[in-house]
Design a protein around this motif. Structure first.
Motif, mmCIF file in Angstrom:
data_model
loop_
_atom_site.group_PDB
_atom_site.id
_atom_site.type_symbol
_atom_site.label_atom_id
_atom_site.label_comp_id
_atom_site.label_asym_id
_atom_site.label_seq_id
_atom_site.Cartn_x
_atom_site.Cartn_y
_atom_site.Cartn_z
ATOM 1 N N LYS A 111 -14.202 0.120 -3.143
ATOM 2 C CA LYS A 111 -12.747 0.031 -3.175
ATOM 3 C C LYS A 111 -12.233 -0.046 -1.743
ATOM 4 O O LYS A 111 -12.578 0.788 -0.920
ATOM 5 N N LYS A 112 -11.444 -1.050 -1.488
ATOM 6 C CA LYS A 112 -10.892 -1.227 -0.146
ATOM 7 C C LYS A 112 -9.422 -0.845 -0.156
ATOM 8 O O LYS A 112 -8.736 -0.978 -1.161
ATOM 9 N N ASN A 113 -8.943 -0.445 0.998
ATOM 10 C CA ASN A 113 -7.563 0.003 1.135
ATOM 11 C C ASN A 113 -6.644 -1.218 1.266
ATOM 12 O O ASN A 113 -6.753 -1.978 2.221
ATOM 13 N N PRO A 114 -5.686 -1.419 0.325
ATOM 14 C CA PRO A 114 -4.795 -2.576 0.418
ATOM 15 C C PRO A 114 -3.824 -2.513 1.597
ATOM 16 O O PRO A 114 -3.305 -3.537 2.036
ATOM 17 N N LYS A 123 -4.689 -1.692 4.599
ATOM 18 C CA LYS A 123 -5.407 -2.162 5.769
ATOM 19 C C LYS A 123 -6.014 -3.550 5.571
ATOM 20 O O LYS A 123 -6.240 -4.258 6.532
ATOM 21 N N ASN A 124 -6.297 -3.920 4.332
ATOM 22 C CA ASN A 124 -6.959 -5.181 4.043
ATOM 23 C C ASN A 124 -5.951 -6.132 3.379
ATOM 24 O O ASN A 124 -5.495 -5.898 2.262
ATOM 25 N N LEU A 125 -5.618 -7.232 4.064
ATOM 26 C CA LEU A 125 -4.576 -8.147 3.582
ATOM 27 C C LEU A 125 -5.000 -8.875 2.312
ATOM 28 O O LEU A 125 -4.182 -9.081 1.414
ATOM 29 N N ARG A 126 -6.264 -9.258 2.202
ATOM 30 C CA ARG A 126 -6.708 -9.975 1.005
ATOM 31 C C ARG A 126 -6.562 -9.135 -0.251
ATOM 32 O O ARG A 126 -6.143 -9.635 -1.289
ATOM 33 N N ILE A 127 -6.918 -7.868 -0.158
ATOM 34 C CA ILE A 127 -6.786 -6.978 -1.317
ATOM 35 C C ILE A 127 -5.314 -6.777 -1.645
ATOM 36 O O ILE A 127 -4.926 -6.739 -2.817
ATOM 37 N N MET A 128 -4.463 -6.674 -0.626
ATOM 38 C CA MET A 128 -3.024 -6.529 -0.856
ATOM 39 C C MET A 128 -2.461 -7.767 -1.549
ATOM 40 O O MET A 128 -1.617 -7.656 -2.434
ATOM 41 N N LYS A 182 -4.064 -9.726 -3.579
ATOM 42 C CA LYS A 182 -4.490 -9.693 -4.978
ATOM 43 C C LYS A 182 -3.578 -8.798 -5.793
ATOM 44 O O LYS A 182 -3.223 -9.111 -6.926
ATOM 45 N N LYS A 238 2.616 -11.502 1.249
ATOM 46 C CA LYS A 238 2.476 -12.482 2.321
ATOM 47 C C LYS A 238 3.853 -12.882 2.853
ATOM 48 O O LYS A 238 4.103 -12.912 4.057
#
Length: 192
Positions: A131-134, A136-141, A143, A149
């Motif tokens: 699980k990645k932090n949305p 900090k991680n733009l791609r997960i955000m 999604k 964006k």
């Protein structure tokens, strides 16, 4: 053979005797006279009725040379009993029994009776996704929230002074730049 006790004092042989009977002490004295020198330090006389683990194994290290008289050995069955008969001197005392009669656990687990009772092993490997932090991680955000964006772009445009100055500058009408490439004419659109 020397063992170091709890307080660092060297210990030699241990004689276990029955002091109630005169013969036990006589046997120990005979052993002392003929087996070892009487002036040797660390020799301990111990009564069977008052066994002390720190005298049998000083410092918790098993391996002290203990000499038991015959009468002391006979007295052990009266004191602690056997697995078949309880103790006659201690009320209600039985020797501890083993929980397992056969201690070969690996052989027991591999036996056919146990293997039939067990369910089939689950060899399916399930891989977990990290699980990645949305935040900090733009791609997960993106999604999770596609509008992120646009919101981020507007936030950058709002706070950057150079871009802000371009946006506030009045546009001159009728002066669109055009580019000619391969015989085509295309207007150039400026992005902010």
């Amino acid at each position: 053979m020397w063992l170091v006790g709890v307080h660092g004092q060297k210990r030699s042989h241990c004689f276990t005797v029955v002091e109630d009977e005169g013969e036990g002490c006589k046997e120990a004295v005979l052993l002392l006279k003929f087996g070892l020198e009487s002036h040797e330090k660390g020799i301990t006389l111990q009564n069977v009725n008052k066994l002390n683990l720190l005298r049998l194994a000083p410092g918790g290290h098993v391996g002290r040379f203990c000499i038991w008289t015959e009468s002391a050995f006979r007295k052990l069955d009266e004191l602690y009993g056997t697995w078949r008969k309880p103790s006659s001197l201690k009320a209600g005392y039985n020797l501890p029994m083993h929980k397992m009669t056969n201690t070969d656990l690996s052989r027991i687990l591999k036996s056919e009776e146990i293997q039939k009772a067990l369910r089939t092993p689950n060899k399916k490997i399930s891989s977990r996704v990290l699980k990645k932090n949305p935040l900090k991680n733009l791609r997960i955000m993106l999604k999770l929230n596609p509008y992120a964006k646009t919101a981020r772009r507007h936030a950058i445009l709002k706070h950057d002074p150079a871009i802000k100055a371009k946006m506030l500058k009045p546009k001159k009408p009728g002066k669109n730049k055009t580019v000619v490439s391969k015989g085509r004419v295309r207007p150039v659109i400026q992005k902010f």
